[in-house]
Structure formats: structure tokens, C-alpha cells
Design an enzyme around this catalytic site. Structure first.
Site, PDB file in Angstrom:
ATOM      1  N   ASP A   1      10.214   9.987  -4.946  1.00 55.35           N
ATOM      2  CA  ASP A   1       9.983   9.137  -3.777  1.00 55.35           C
ATOM      3  C   ASP A   1      10.950   7.957  -3.788  1.00 55.35           C
ATOM      4  O   ASP A   1      10.540   6.796  -3.744  1.00 55.35           O
ATOM      5  CB  ASP A   1       8.538   8.645  -3.750  1.00 55.35           C
ATOM      6  CG  ASP A   1       8.133   8.094  -2.384  1.00 55.35           C
ATOM      7  OD1 ASP A   1       8.824   8.426  -1.398  1.00 55.35           O
ATOM      8  OD2 ASP A   1       7.149   7.341  -2.315  1.00 55.35           O
TER       9      ASP A   1
ATOM     10  N   GLY B   1       1.127   5.779  -1.263  1.00 56.07           N
ATOM     11  CA  GLY B   1       0.446   7.018  -1.573  1.00 56.07           C
ATOM     12  C   GLY B   1      -0.212   7.021  -2.932  1.00 56.07           C
ATOM     13  O   GLY B   1      -1.163   7.763  -3.171  1.00 56.07           O
TER      14      GLY B   1
ATOM     15  N   GLY C   1      -1.522   4.236  -4.422  1.00 56.55           N
ATOM     16  CA  GLY C   1      -2.568   3.229  -4.529  1.00 56.55           C
ATOM     17  C   GLY C   1      -2.150   1.917  -3.895  1.00 56.55           C
ATOM     18  O   GLY C   1      -1.166   1.842  -3.159  1.00 56.55           O
TER      19      GLY C   1
ATOM     20  N   ARG D   1       0.857  -1.184   0.000  1.00 54.20           N
ATOM     21  CA  ARG D   1       0.000   0.000   0.000  1.00 54.20           C
ATOM     22  C   ARG D   1       0.891   1.231   0.000  1.00 54.20           C
ATOM     23  O   ARG D   1       1.936   1.244   0.637  1.00 54.20           O
ATOM     24  CB  ARG D   1      -0.897   0.030   1.241  1.00 54.20           C
ATOM     25  CG  ARG D   1      -1.835  -1.157   1.381  1.00 54.20           C
ATOM     26  CD  ARG D   1      -2.587  -1.086   2.712  1.00 54.20           C
ATOM     27  NE  ARG D   1      -3.441  -2.240   2.933  1.00 54.20           N
ATOM     28  CZ  ARG D   1      -4.724  -2.299   2.570  1.00 54.20           C
ATOM     29  NH1 ARG D   1      -5.273  -1.246   1.985  1.00 54.20           N
ATOM     30  NH2 ARG D   1      -5.447  -3.381   2.808  1.00 54.20           N
TER      31      ARG D   1
END
Length: 452
Positions: free
Chosen positions: A256, A139, A141, A137
Site C-alpha cells: 500500500d 484500512g 485501523g 483512519r
């Protein structure tokens, strides 16, 4: 002697005018007969049409004008209809550029090296997106493990911010851009699926999961990743980011970079995942965003302060990734353990200053690491995580330093640089944790945002 041909008078009454017209033919043997005399005569009626007061011509002209007007209107209306149909067809044609394949068509049709999947197909592959098939899981999806009809294992990322994607065509254009980035150390996009309310991306399944998951796993009491594999992962990740920053057109910023987004194939080769998704899901006109996408402990100071990202933002994230490989911990978990936010970098800086590098190494390695390579990797990490982005090296320089080229010179030069002062504040924080505490931006904390 034969009797002369009888003469007849024919009268014709025309309308209400009481006009009688007659024609007399005299001495015509074809009429009176061959033996008729020259005085034979005959009269044939010939109608004469004379309009009363010119009304007939007026009616005829009006009728013709009506016919002409009707024909012109009909032709103009037909032209408008044809033009409208052409415009509609053109719009539909433009919307179907390259990607628009109806579900009624063969689902095996491939678009370049991408395939468009039906939602029904992916729902079936993931057992109706069962929670048992969740790989991670994040940010962007939820990632599910899926098995296609032909037995192929895939990772299906179900995006949660589909409304931000800017519509069908914009989403497909961005997907096409991401799919053009092909490199050994980048996660290849296999296909996608779009519906009115869904956006899904399909990737190859990575059997060895993410670096983060491997750092948490243990084999017979030992770390799943030995030191040699960790060094190889660092090199592979650097090559992937180098391609995105300096060799890919257009340039792609990951935003990220962390252990959870670095995946491992069957040979434990590093594969950078989720690249381009920040761009895919963020179509703001301004370079400054009100929400920072990233993970606490990995976000560059300038990104926290202003919301502006660049390739140097990824360099900072890569530096934190190196620290994760060294310590075996996630920056987020380390901060929680210390009851603070994102203090791994500050802790490593202090240990390096005190020359206690052994204390930062993952205990699961049980001392099986190269001390010279440890010193070099820590130095590269600290160079990448300098607060001033202009002082950080480019990924091409990072790769060279990891390979043992130019690190000594870069490190010596960095020690002569004074603590930078950002224009955003007069007295900038001296610790990374201070930037997190003073940031006024909304930070979306993410953990496992990469498919495995």
C-alpha cells in the site's frame, strides 16, 4: 537337708485346638536356687501358634497384596500428575517466549528495542482514544496521537482486524519480524500492546505528518513542499522500499505504497510507514487472496486481476507516488474529480505523449521546478507503472535512475516493448481505469492508513 526344689508344670491353651504345651527344666540352679538338687526341675510355658486350617496366612498374604497394589497405584498416579504438571509448565513456557511480560511487572521493562505497553497506559495517553487525537483512519485501523507519562509523544495505531492476526503468539512473532527492519527511511516500531480483544502498535510521533497532508497544506499561499523536498522524498522512499525488498531478511512487501503512508520527520526526511501490516493481518495459506488490500488508483493491475502481490506491486505503487508528488493530488481524489476511478495514470500518459508536462505539475509550485528533473521523474513513474510486472524495474534500479544513472537506456528499451498480454485475459485493457472497472475482487479503499 534342704527340701528339694518344687517342680511346676505350666500349661498353655492355644486357640480352639486345646493343645497344652509345657517345658520342664531340671537341675537348673538359676531357677531352683543354689542349694537345689540335681533332680530339681521346672517347666516354663511356651506359646505355640498354629493357624487353624491355614486361614491366618491367607489373610496376611491378602493384606500384603492390597498394600502393594495401593502403593503401586499411588506411585503411578503421582507420576501421571508430575508428567501433567511438566507438560503444562512447558506449554506455558513456550507461550512466554520473549514477549510475555505480565502487567504486574515493571512497565518500563524493554524487550530488545521494543517495549510492551499496557492497554491502560495507552488509553490514558490518548485520552481514552478521544476523537480529538485521531491522526488518521485507514484500512488497518485508526491512528491516535498520544502523550506518555514521561511526556514522550507517540502515534498509537489501534488495529481493527485483530481477529485475523492468528492469535497472541502469531501476532507477537510478526511484530518481532517487523521490528527487525531498521532503516533510516523506515518507521521504527517502538512497542506494542495486546489484550484479549485489542492489538495496538506504538510508533514515534512524526511532527510533519504525511506527504499527503503536506501536499494539501499551504504556507502563505505557497506549497508546503517545494520541488527540492519532493525530489528528496522520492529518493528517501525508494531507499526504504529497496531495503524491504532486497536487503531485509525475510523480504517484506508493503502492498500500500502511497503519499498517505510516507511520513516526514522533523527534517522532512521520508519515512515509510505501515510496512509489513498487510502480512501481519493476512495469514492465508494461498498466495491468491479474495480481498485486495490497497487504495484505488495505487493497486497494480496484476494484483487487481489475480490478487497476487510481489515486490513489483510495490514498484507500481511507488510510480503512482511519484505522480502524486508531481501533481500534488491524490490518485483517489483525482479520480473523484474526473468522475471516474483511478484515471491519474491514464491522464499522465496522455499528457506525456502530447509533450504537455507542464500541465501536470502542481500549480502551487508556481513554476518553481526543474524541468529536466520533471521529465526524468515522469519517465521513472511510467517505467514503474507498466502493466506487465516483469517489465517494471526493481527498486535498486529505480533508485539509480532517480539519481541519474541508467534512465535513458531503460526508457529507450521500454519504448520497444509491445503492449503485454496477460494470461488472465485474451484482450487485456489498455487503460488502467479499465482494470479497476473489470476487477471482480473486493477492493478495500483506504486513505490515511499511516501514523503521523
Amino acid at each position: 537337708m534342704p527340701a528339694p526344689c518344687t517342680s511346676y508344670n505350666f500349661y498353655y491353651l492355644i486357640g480352639d485346638l486345646n493343645l497344652f504345651i509345657h517345658f520342664r527344666v531340671t537341675g537348673n540352679r538359676l531357677i531352683c536356687g543354689p542349694k537345689a538338687s540335681d533332680t530339681c526341675s521346672a517347666v516354663f510355658p511356651e506359646p505355640l501358634s498354629l493357624p487353624p486350617n491355614g486361614q491366618s496366612d491367607s489373610k496376611t498374604n491378602s493384606h500384603r497384596v492390597a498394600i502393594a497394589f495401593g502403593a503401586s497405584f499411588g506411585a503411578a498416579f503421582s507420576i501421571i500428575i508430575i508428567i501433567g504438571l511438566l507438560v503444562w509448565w512447558r506449554c506455558r513456557h513456550n507461550q512466554q517466549i520473549f514477549f510475555d511480560v505480565n502487567e504486574q511487572y515493571d512497565p518500563e521493562v524493554c524487550l530488545g528495542h521494543l517495549r510492551r505497553y499496557t492497554f491502560k497506559e495507552l488509553r490514558s495517553a490518548t485520552d481514552h482514544f478521544s476523537s480529538k487525537n485521531i491522526l488518521g483512519r485507514g484500512g488497518f485501523g485508526i491512528v491516535y496521537k498520544g502523550c506518555l507519562n514521561d511526556g514522550t509523544l507517540v502515534a498509537v495505531k489501534r488495529l481493527k482486524d485483530y481477529n485475523i492476526a492468528g492469535g497472541e503468539i502469531q501476532f507477537q512473532t510478526e511484530v518481532e519480524t517487523i521490528s527487525l527492519a531498521i532503516h533510516r527511511n523506515l518507521l521504527r516500531l517502538s512497542g506494542f500492546c495486546t489484550t484479549e480483544n485489542e492489538r495496538l502498535l506504538v510508533y514515534p510521533y512524526m511532527p510533519n505528518g504525511s506527504v499527503a497532508s503536506q501536499l494539501r497544506d499551504h504556507i502563505h499561499g505557497r506549497a508546503a513542499l517545494d520541488w527540492a523536498r519532493r525530489k528528496r522524498i522520492a529518493l528517501g522512499t525508494a531507499r526504504g522500499l529497496l531495503y524491504l525488498h532486497e536487503q531485509c531478511d525475510p523480504k517484506i512487501i508493503h502492498r500500500d505504497v502511497k503519499a498517505a503512508n510516507i511520513l516526514l520527520d522533523e527534517d522532512f526526511e521520508a519515512v515509510v510507514g505501515d510496512f509489513g501490516l498487510a502480512k501481519l493481518l493476512d495469514h492465508r495459506d494461498s498466495h491468491v487472496t479474495t480481498a485486495v488490500r490497497g487504495t484505488i488508483g495505487h493497486i497494480a493491475p496484476e494484483y487487481l486481476s489475480t490478487g497476487q502481490s510481489s515486490e513489483k506491486t510495490d514498484v507500481f505503487g511507488f510510480g503512482i507516488l511519484l505522480l502524486e508528488l508531481i501533481t500534488g493530488q491524490k490518485a483517489l481524489d483525482f479520480g473523484r474529480a474526473a468522475n471516474q476511478k483511478g484515471v491519474m495514470l491514464d491522464w499522465v500518459k496522455k499528457l506525456h505523449h502530447d509533450r504537455k508536462l507542464n500541465l501536470m505539475v502542481d500549480k502551487d509550485l508556481r513554476g518553481n521546478f526543474d524541468r529536466i528533473e520533471l521529465e526524468e521523474m515522469v519517465q521513472v513513474a511510467l517505467l514503474c507503472t507498466q502493466f506487465n510486472p516483469s517489465h517494471r524495474p526493481k527498486m535498486s534500479e529505480v533508485l539509480k535512475m532517480l539519481e541519474g544513472d541508467g534512465l535513458a537506456e531503460k526508457w529507450e528499451a521500454s519504448q520497444r516493448v509491445e503492449t503485454p498480454r496477460f494470461r488472465s485475459c485474451e484482450n487485456p485493457p489498455q487503460r488502467y481505469s479499465d482494470y479497476i472497472e473489470e476487477s471482480s475482487l473486493v477492493v478495500e479503499a483506504m486513505e490515511l492508513s499511516g501514523p503521523r
